[in-house]
Design an enzyme around this catalytic site. Structure first.
Site, short mmCIF file in Angstrom:
data_model
loop_
_atom_site.label_atom_id
_atom_site.label_comp_id
_atom_site.label_asym_id
_atom_site.label_seq_id
_atom_site.Cartn_x
_atom_site.Cartn_y
_atom_site.Cartn_z
CB CYS A 9 10.34 -7.24 -17.14
SG CYS A 9 11.87 -7.75 -17.92
NE ARG A 15 7.69 -7.92 -19.96
CZ ARG A 15 6.93 -8.47 -19.04
NH1 ARG A 15 5.70 -8.03 -18.86
NH2 ARG A 15 7.38 -9.46 -18.28
CG ASP A 123 6.72 -11.78 -21.15
OD1 ASP A 123 7.51 -11.57 -22.10
OD2 ASP A 123 7.01 -12.48 -20.18
P1 4NP Z 1 10.73 -10.27 -20.01
O1 4NP Z 1 10.26 -11.53 -20.86
O2 4NP Z 1 10.15 -10.46 -18.62
O3 4NP Z 1 10.10 -9.12 -20.71
O4 4NP Z 1 12.23 -10.25 -20.05
C1 4NP Z 1 10.58 -12.85 -20.48
C2 4NP Z 1 11.74 -13.42 -20.91
C3 4NP Z 1 12.04 -14.71 -20.56
C4 4NP Z 1 11.16 -15.43 -19.77
C5 4NP Z 1 10.00 -14.85 -19.32
C6 4NP Z 1 9.71 -13.55 -19.68
N1 4NP Z 1 11.45 -16.76 -19.41
O5 4NP Z 1 10.59 -17.44 -18.81
O6 4NP Z 1 12.57 -17.25 -19.70
#
Ligand code: 4NP
Length: 155
Positions: A9, A15, A123
């Site tokens: 991800c 995720r 997300d």
């Molecule tokens: P993930 O969600 O891609 O599902 O882990 C996110 C977690 C943090 C960030 C973006 C997406 N971030 O910009 O810090």
């Protein structure tokens, strides 16, 4: 040699850690390895988001010991299957690929459930509190399909 599956991800804290924990729980450890990574670098070395840890715990999975890391080009060699959570992750990973064989390893995960539709696992990071429930249920459903298919392919 175990069959190796990588979940990808953006941050590797919401995720893909859930996808890793869920799929690993559905596959025998001796034959299959499941890992996860993020396309971004913000959360290298971090534990998963507390909301992902909590939703996993609700379903008796412990993902709290996972550590964030960034996807890198050697992952194309290490892993047999690379599942990405959304179209943007797909574009970022494909951008790093060099060969058709590498590209072929990369799949948008929900295409295993809704073939060719390129549906995103949303997300949940900035989203509503129940976003983590929704994501857990989506991933649990698709990981059941993936586990069945992969076990059959490598039986
Ligand atoms: P993930 O969600 O891609 O599902 O882990 C996110 C977690 C943090 C960030 C973006 C997406 N971030 O910009 O810090």
């Amino acid at each position: 040699m175990p069959v190796k599956i990588l979940m990808v991800c953006l941050g590797n804290i919401c995720r893909s850690p859930l996808a890793e924990g869920i799929l690993a729980s559905k596959l025998p450890k001796e034959k299959f390895t499941v890992d996860s990574a993020g396309t971004g670098s913000w959360h290298i070395g971090h534990a998963p988001d507390s909301r992902s840890i909590a939703i996993a715990k609700k379903y008796k999975l412990d993902i709290s010991k996972q550590k964030g890391r960034q996807f890198n080009t050697s992952d194309f060699e290490t892993y047999d299957y690379i599942y990405v959570m959304d179209k943007s992750n797909y574009d970022d990973v494909i951008e790093l690929s060099k060969t058709q064989e590498q590209k072929n390893k990369v799949q948008i995960i929900l295409n295993e459930l809704y073939p060719n539709e390129n549906v995103d696992v949303p997300d949940p990071y900035f989203g509503m509190p129940n976003g983590f429930d929704i994501v857990y249920n989506m991933l649990n459903e698709v990981c059941e399909i993936i586990a069945t298919k992969i076990k059959e392919t490598h039986s």
